[in-house]
Design a protein around this motif. Sequence first.
Motif, mmCIF file in Angstrom:
data_model
loop_
_atom_site.group_PDB
_atom_site.id
_atom_site.type_symbol
_atom_site.label_atom_id
_atom_site.label_comp_id
_atom_site.label_asym_id
_atom_site.label_seq_id
_atom_site.Cartn_x
_atom_site.Cartn_y
_atom_site.Cartn_z
ATOM 1 N N GLY A 60 6.711 16.407 17.628
ATOM 2 C CA GLY A 60 7.144 16.123 19.004
ATOM 3 C C GLY A 60 8.932 16.389 18.685
ATOM 4 N N ALA A 61 9.493 16.079 17.681
ATOM 5 C CA ALA A 61 10.782 16.203 17.523
ATOM 6 C C ALA A 61 11.322 17.774 17.401
ATOM 7 N N ARG A 62 10.428 18.633 16.786
ATOM 8 C CA ARG A 62 10.466 20.197 16.844
ATOM 9 C C ARG A 62 10.410 20.565 18.354
ATOM 10 N N TYR A 63 9.366 19.951 19.093
ATOM 11 C CA TYR A 63 8.811 20.522 20.178
ATOM 12 C C TYR A 63 10.145 20.322 20.994
ATOM 13 N N ARG A 64 10.775 18.960 21.248
ATOM 14 C CA ARG A 64 12.022 18.832 21.995
ATOM 15 C C ARG A 64 13.003 19.573 21.412
ATOM 16 N N ILE A 65 13.169 19.980 20.322
ATOM 17 C CA ILE A 65 14.417 20.835 20.074
ATOM 18 C C ILE A 65 14.180 22.581 20.212
ATOM 19 N N ARG A 66 13.217 22.723 20.058
ATOM 20 C CA ARG A 66 12.710 24.302 20.150
ATOM 21 C C ARG A 66 12.189 24.732 21.432
ATOM 22 N N GLY A 67 11.571 23.584 22.155
ATOM 23 C CA GLY A 67 10.430 23.872 23.328
ATOM 24 C C GLY A 67 11.480 24.414 24.377
ATOM 25 N N GLY A 68 12.705 24.571 24.588
ATOM 26 C CA GLY A 68 13.245 25.397 25.556
ATOM 27 C C GLY A 68 13.313 26.644 25.257
ATOM 28 N N SER A 69 12.804 27.534 24.133
ATOM 29 C CA SER A 69 12.774 28.768 23.994
ATOM 30 C C SER A 69 11.341 29.430 24.399
ATOM 31 N N ALA A 70 10.598 28.528 24.852
ATOM 32 C CA ALA A 70 9.154 29.098 24.944
ATOM 33 C C ALA A 70 8.976 29.990 26.166
ATOM 34 N N ASP A 71 8.207 30.923 26.006
ATOM 35 C CA ASP A 71 7.898 31.920 27.117
ATOM 36 C C ASP A 71 6.975 31.230 28.207
ATOM 37 N N ASP A 72 6.853 32.171 29.224
ATOM 38 C CA ASP A 72 6.246 31.383 30.329
ATOM 39 C C ASP A 72 4.915 31.358 30.206
ATOM 40 N N ARG A 73 4.279 32.017 29.418
ATOM 41 C CA ARG A 73 2.794 31.783 29.041
ATOM 42 C C ARG A 73 2.794 30.444 28.444
ATOM 43 N N VAL A 74 3.515 30.113 27.157
ATOM 44 C CA VAL A 74 3.279 28.843 26.578
ATOM 45 C C VAL A 74 3.508 27.841 27.598
ATOM 46 N N LEU A 75 4.737 27.955 28.348
ATOM 47 C CA LEU A 75 4.990 26.913 29.245
ATOM 48 C C LEU A 75 4.307 26.583 30.229
#
Length: 408
Positions: A97-112
Amino acid sequence: MKSERKGLMTMAADQRRTTWADLVVIQEGPSRFRIAGLMVAGGCAGAAVAYLLDPQRGHTRRAHLRDQASHATHELQDGLGVLARDAGNRGRGVVAGARYRIRGGSADDRVLHERVRAELGRHVTHAHAVEISVAGGVVTLAGEVLAGEAEHAQRGIRHIPGVRRVEPSWSVHRDAADVPRLQGGRPRRPTPELLQERWAPTTRLLAGAGAVTILSMARRLPGPIRWMARCAGGALAVRAATNLPMKRITGITAGRRAVDLDDAISIGAPIEQIWPLVSDYTVFAKLMPDVREIRRSADGRLSHWTIAGPAGVPVRFDAVETKRQENREIAWKTTEGQLVAHTGAIRLMPEPGGRTRVQVRLTYNPVAGAVGHAIAAMLGANPAHRMKQDLMRLKSYAEARATQPVRT
């Protein structure tokens, strides 16, 4: 001067004697309690030795105690294993979850898109009626949604890392009566873990540790607050130990379900011979010593029971059948207003070799809920133990009848 000096020396001697006397009294108090405690402990130890070394039944008692200790050891090992796996999974989840909060902003539209779909399912009852499109971090919501779920869903989607903006273009309906895509289903609301009926092992461990902390800190608080803290800590400790909600522990607003009992037995007789025994309540008075009387109504659906409760006190209740499937299952429940409300079911399942598996499920709400159940067990009226004994009697009776020759 001499007389004054003698008087002072006499007073000092008296003070010394008084001080030593006080010390003797102070030392004798705990010693008496210690001696009394040792005597009680010695008596209990002697009784335990006499109980376990009895020439006639000592071997059986020791074997039973050994089996119980082995069962408790296995239960402890299994519980520790479950706790370790749960804590490990939660730790990895926190890191992810911490990694997701830190790096989640760089996800592409498909993952989002997949993240939004997963989050939407937590808030919307009919997720299939919602169409999602993501472009450059902007989420567009179309389709149909209920009015009570739209705002919660949008708020949850906005907190997803990588989502820049949410544009709702869906149709919001206050009533789903005229919308085919919104028919059926149950409203979904995420329930906090502490409000769930069953707690995870890690939650129980943390709650138990919190209860111990509250009880230890309560000694330093003022009188009224101290008692409130002790009550709260005790309630939390009981909740963590039993893993039951407070309504089931106390029996308040628990309905017919405060204690669950489930047991089964394999009987060497076909279903056709066992079904008449379990479907005719009047036979129970012959098989179960605790059942004193059973009276059935003319149509057979309503029955009046008198059974022996704790300390031999008779307990009376009325029950009505809720399900009857020939040679398969029978279920019942107590009528409204009974002192001990319960529901029950007996299911028969065929086994190889002409045998039958009889499964009994019972949920009941005694006086004071699960606490009353524990008190009844300590008084020798354990319903779970009685159920096991009654099933053994049913097994013996049914198998004896099955081996009797058929009269012509």
